[in-house]
Design a protein around this motif. Structure first.
Motif, PDB file in Angstrom:
ATOM      1  N   GLY A  13       8.649  17.058  -8.579  1.00 45.70           N
ATOM      2  CA  GLY A  13       9.741  17.969  -8.418  1.00 45.70           C
ATOM      3  C   GLY A  13      10.704  17.135  -7.373  1.00 45.70           C
ATOM      4  N   TRP A  14      10.714  16.010  -7.219  1.00 47.68           N
ATOM      5  CA  TRP A  14      11.742  15.382  -6.068  1.00 47.68           C
ATOM      6  C   TRP A  14      13.124  15.401  -6.673  1.00 47.68           C
ATOM      7  N   TYR A  68      -8.769   8.457   0.664  1.00 48.01           N
ATOM      8  CA  TYR A  68      -7.683   8.965   0.294  1.00 48.01           C
ATOM      9  C   TYR A  68      -8.113  10.384  -0.454  1.00 48.01           C
ATOM     10  N   TYR A  69      -8.159  11.504   0.378  1.00 51.28           N
ATOM     11  CA  TYR A  69      -8.409  12.910  -0.555  1.00 51.28           C
ATOM     12  C   TYR A  69      -7.043  13.465  -0.797  1.00 51.28           C
ATOM     13  N   GLY A  70      -7.166  14.130  -2.154  1.00 55.18           N
ATOM     14  CA  GLY A  70      -5.886  14.934  -2.494  1.00 55.18           C
ATOM     15  C   GLY A  70      -6.278  15.981  -3.384  1.00 55.18           C
ATOM     16  N   ILE A  71      -5.388  17.305  -3.110  1.00 54.72           N
ATOM     17  CA  ILE A  71      -5.578  18.454  -3.726  1.00 54.72           C
ATOM     18  C   ILE A  71      -4.257  18.799  -4.086  1.00 54.72           C
ATOM     19  N   ASP A  72      -4.302  19.484  -5.395  1.00 53.17           N
ATOM     20  CA  ASP A  72      -2.911  20.104  -5.742  1.00 53.17           C
ATOM     21  C   ASP A  72      -3.614  21.147  -6.848  1.00 53.17           C
ATOM     22  N   LYS A  73      -2.731  22.418  -6.886  1.00 50.78           N
ATOM     23  CA  LYS A  73      -3.128  23.531  -7.585  1.00 50.78           C
ATOM     24  C   LYS A  73      -2.911  23.468  -8.904  1.00 50.78           C
ATOM     25  N   SER A  74      -2.333  22.151  -9.512  1.00 56.87           N
ATOM     26  CA  SER A  74      -1.860  22.048 -10.828  1.00 56.87           C
ATOM     27  C   SER A  74      -2.872  20.962 -11.249  1.00 56.87           C
ATOM     28  N   ALA A  75      -3.669  21.492 -12.397  1.00 57.06           N
ATOM     29  CA  ALA A  75      -4.537  20.516 -13.133  1.00 57.06           C
ATOM     30  C   ALA A  75      -3.680  19.210 -13.725  1.00 57.06           C
ATOM     31  N   ALA A 100      -4.265  24.506  -1.145  1.00 54.10           N
ATOM     32  CA  ALA A 100      -4.150  24.025  -0.211  1.00 54.10           C
ATOM     33  C   ALA A 100      -4.878  24.603   1.044  1.00 54.10           C
ATOM     34  N   ASN A 101      -5.054  25.854   0.986  1.00 51.14           N
ATOM     35  CA  ASN A 101      -5.723  26.587   2.200  1.00 51.14           C
ATOM     36  C   ASN A 101      -6.989  26.934   1.838  1.00 51.14           C
ATOM     37  N   ASP A 102      -7.789  26.089   0.799  1.00 51.35           N
ATOM     38  CA  ASP A 102      -9.007  25.972   0.684  1.00 51.35           C
ATOM     39  C   ASP A 102      -9.728  24.830   0.670  1.00 51.35           C
ATOM     40  N   LEU A 103     -10.162  24.220   1.828  1.00 49.32           N
ATOM     41  CA  LEU A 103     -10.362  23.031   2.051  1.00 49.32           C
ATOM     42  C   LEU A 103     -11.878  23.001   2.574  1.00 49.32           C
ATOM     43  N   LEU A 117       4.605  19.618  -0.136  1.00 49.73           N
ATOM     44  CA  LEU A 117       4.063  20.905  -0.203  1.00 49.73           C
ATOM     45  C   LEU A 117       4.747  22.159   0.258  1.00 49.73           C
ATOM     46  N   THR A 118       5.363  21.881   1.748  1.00 50.47           N
ATOM     47  CA  THR A 118       5.948  22.874   2.360  1.00 50.47           C
ATOM     48  C   THR A 118       7.038  23.446   1.536  1.00 50.47           C
ATOM     49  N   GLN A 119       7.878  23.041   0.863  1.00 50.46           N
ATOM     50  CA  GLN A 119       9.045  23.410   0.085  1.00 50.46           C
ATOM     51  C   GLN A 119       8.787  24.043  -0.998  1.00 50.46           C
ATOM     52  N   SER A 120       7.347  24.137  -1.573  1.00 52.61           N
ATOM     53  CA  SER A 120       6.912  24.762  -2.606  1.00 52.61           C
ATOM     54  C   SER A 120       6.303  26.203  -1.998  1.00 52.61           C
ATOM     55  N   LEU A 121       5.993  26.178  -0.776  1.00 50.00           N
ATOM     56  CA  LEU A 121       5.201  27.512  -0.485  1.00 50.00           C
ATOM     57  C   LEU A 121       6.136  28.493  -0.197  1.00 50.00           C
ATOM     58  N   PRO A 122       5.779  29.932  -0.348  1.00 52.18           N
ATOM     59  CA  PRO A 122       6.912  31.004  -0.488  1.00 52.18           C
ATOM     60  C   PRO A 122       7.363  31.211   0.991  1.00 52.18           C
ATOM     61  N   ASP A 123       6.514  31.346   2.088  1.00 56.15           N
ATOM     62  CA  ASP A 123       6.988  31.737   3.590  1.00 56.15           C
ATOM     63  C   ASP A 123       6.362  31.225   4.545  1.00 56.15           C
ATOM     64  N   LYS A 124       6.810  31.578   5.680  1.00 57.24           N
ATOM     65  CA  LYS A 124       6.275  30.868   6.696  1.00 57.24           C
ATOM     66  C   LYS A 124       4.718  30.883   7.119  1.00 57.24           C
ATOM     67  N   GLU A 125       4.249  32.424   6.726  1.00 59.56           N
ATOM     68  CA  GLU A 125       3.020  32.914   6.995  1.00 59.56           C
ATOM     69  C   GLU A 125       2.172  32.132   6.139  1.00 59.56           C
ATOM     70  N   THR A 126       2.487  31.692   4.953  1.00 60.48           N
ATOM     71  CA  THR A 126       1.557  30.849   3.818  1.00 60.48           C
ATOM     72  C   THR A 126       1.436  29.414   4.353  1.00 60.48           C
ATOM     73  N   ILE A 127       2.672  29.096   4.922  1.00 61.13           N
ATOM     74  CA  ILE A 127       2.686  27.459   5.758  1.00 61.13           C
ATOM     75  C   ILE A 127       1.603  27.690   6.887  1.00 61.13           C
ATOM     76  N   ALA A 128       1.805  28.491   7.676  1.00 63.34           N
ATOM     77  CA  ALA A 128       0.829  28.758   8.830  1.00 63.34           C
ATOM     78  C   ALA A 128      -0.669  28.655   8.297  1.00 63.34           C
ATOM     79  N   ASP A 129      -0.822  29.275   7.302  1.00 62.93           N
ATOM     80  CA  ASP A 129      -2.220  29.687   6.703  1.00 62.93           C
ATOM     81  C   ASP A 129      -2.808  28.098   6.278  1.00 62.93           C
ATOM     82  N   VAL A 130      -2.092  27.495   5.508  1.00 60.08           N
ATOM     83  CA  VAL A 130      -2.205  26.312   5.331  1.00 60.08           C
ATOM     84  C   VAL A 130      -2.646  25.166   6.334  1.00 60.08           C
ATOM     85  N   VAL A 131      -1.882  25.172   7.390  1.00 62.34           N
ATOM     86  CA  VAL A 131      -1.768  24.373   8.369  1.00 62.34           C
ATOM     87  C   VAL A 131      -3.309  24.657   9.191  1.00 62.34           C
ATOM     88  N   LEU A 132      -3.454  26.001   9.445  1.00 63.42           N
ATOM     89  CA  LEU A 132      -4.776  26.396  10.211  1.00 63.42           C
ATOM     90  C   LEU A 132      -5.880  26.200   9.223  1.00 63.42           C
TER      91      LEU A 132
END
Length: 135
Positions: A13-14, A68-75, A100-103, A117-132
Motif C-alpha cells: 500500500g505504499w 527476522y520475525y514478521g506478523i501481518d493480519k492478512s494471510a 500486531a498486539n498479540d505477540l 503499520l501505524t498508517q493503517s491503525l485507526p487511532d492513537k489508542e490502538t497504536i499505544a496498545d500495539v507499542v505496549l
C-alpha cells in the motif's frame, strides 16, 4: 490490497499522499536503506516486524540479522512475503498471520519495526496498545 497487488510496493500500500499513485521502487529502496543504516544492525540481532505487508522492509533487513520475525493480519500479505523470502533464500525469516498486539508466541527480540503499520491503525489508542504489547 495483497490480492490486487502487482509487486511488494503495491502489496504494502505504499502510495504517494500527493498523487495517490504507488511510490517508486527507487524512493522506497532509499528509504529502507536509510532506515537499515541508522539501525546499526548486526548478525546477532533478532528483529520483529509488525505488519510485514509485501515484504519490502524484510527483504532489505533480514539478510543483515540473525533472525527476522514478521506478523501481518492478512494471510495474503504473509503469503506474498513468504514467496519473496523463498526467492531470496532467506532461511532466517519466520512469518505469521496475526494481529500486531498479540505477540505472546514470539521470542524476545532486539528490535521491533513498525515501518508501515501505524498508517493503517485507526487511532492513537490502538497504536499505544500495539507499542505496549511489543515491549
Amino acid at each position: 490490497v495483497a490480492n490486487e497487488a502487482v509487486d511488494e510496493i503495491t502489496a504494502g500500500g505504499w502510495t504517494s499522499s500527493y498523487t495517490g499513485r504507488p511510490l517508486s521502487r527507487n524512493i522506497l529502496t532509499q528509504a529502507i536503506s536509510t532506515i537499515s543504516n541508522r539501525l546499526d544492525l548486526n548478525k546477532e540481532d533478532t528483529v520483529l516486524e509488525l505488519g510485514v505487508a509485501g515484504g519490502l522492509t524484510l527483504s532489505h533487513i533480514a539478510p543483515l540479522v540473525k533472525s527476522y520475525y514478521g506478523i501481518d493480519k492478512s494471510a495474503a500479505m504473509v503469503a506474498r512475503a513468504r514467496q519473496l523470502t523463498a526467492r531470496a533464500g532467506l532461511s532466517n525469516v519466520h512469518l505469521s498471520v496475526g494481529l500486531a498486539n498479540d505477540l505472546k508466541n514470539f521470542p524476545k527480540v532486539d528490535l521491533v519495526l513498525m515501518v508501515g503499520l501505524t498508517q493503517s491503525l485507526p487511532d492513537k489508542e490502538t497504536i499505544a496498545d500495539v507499542v505496549l504489547s511489543a515491549l
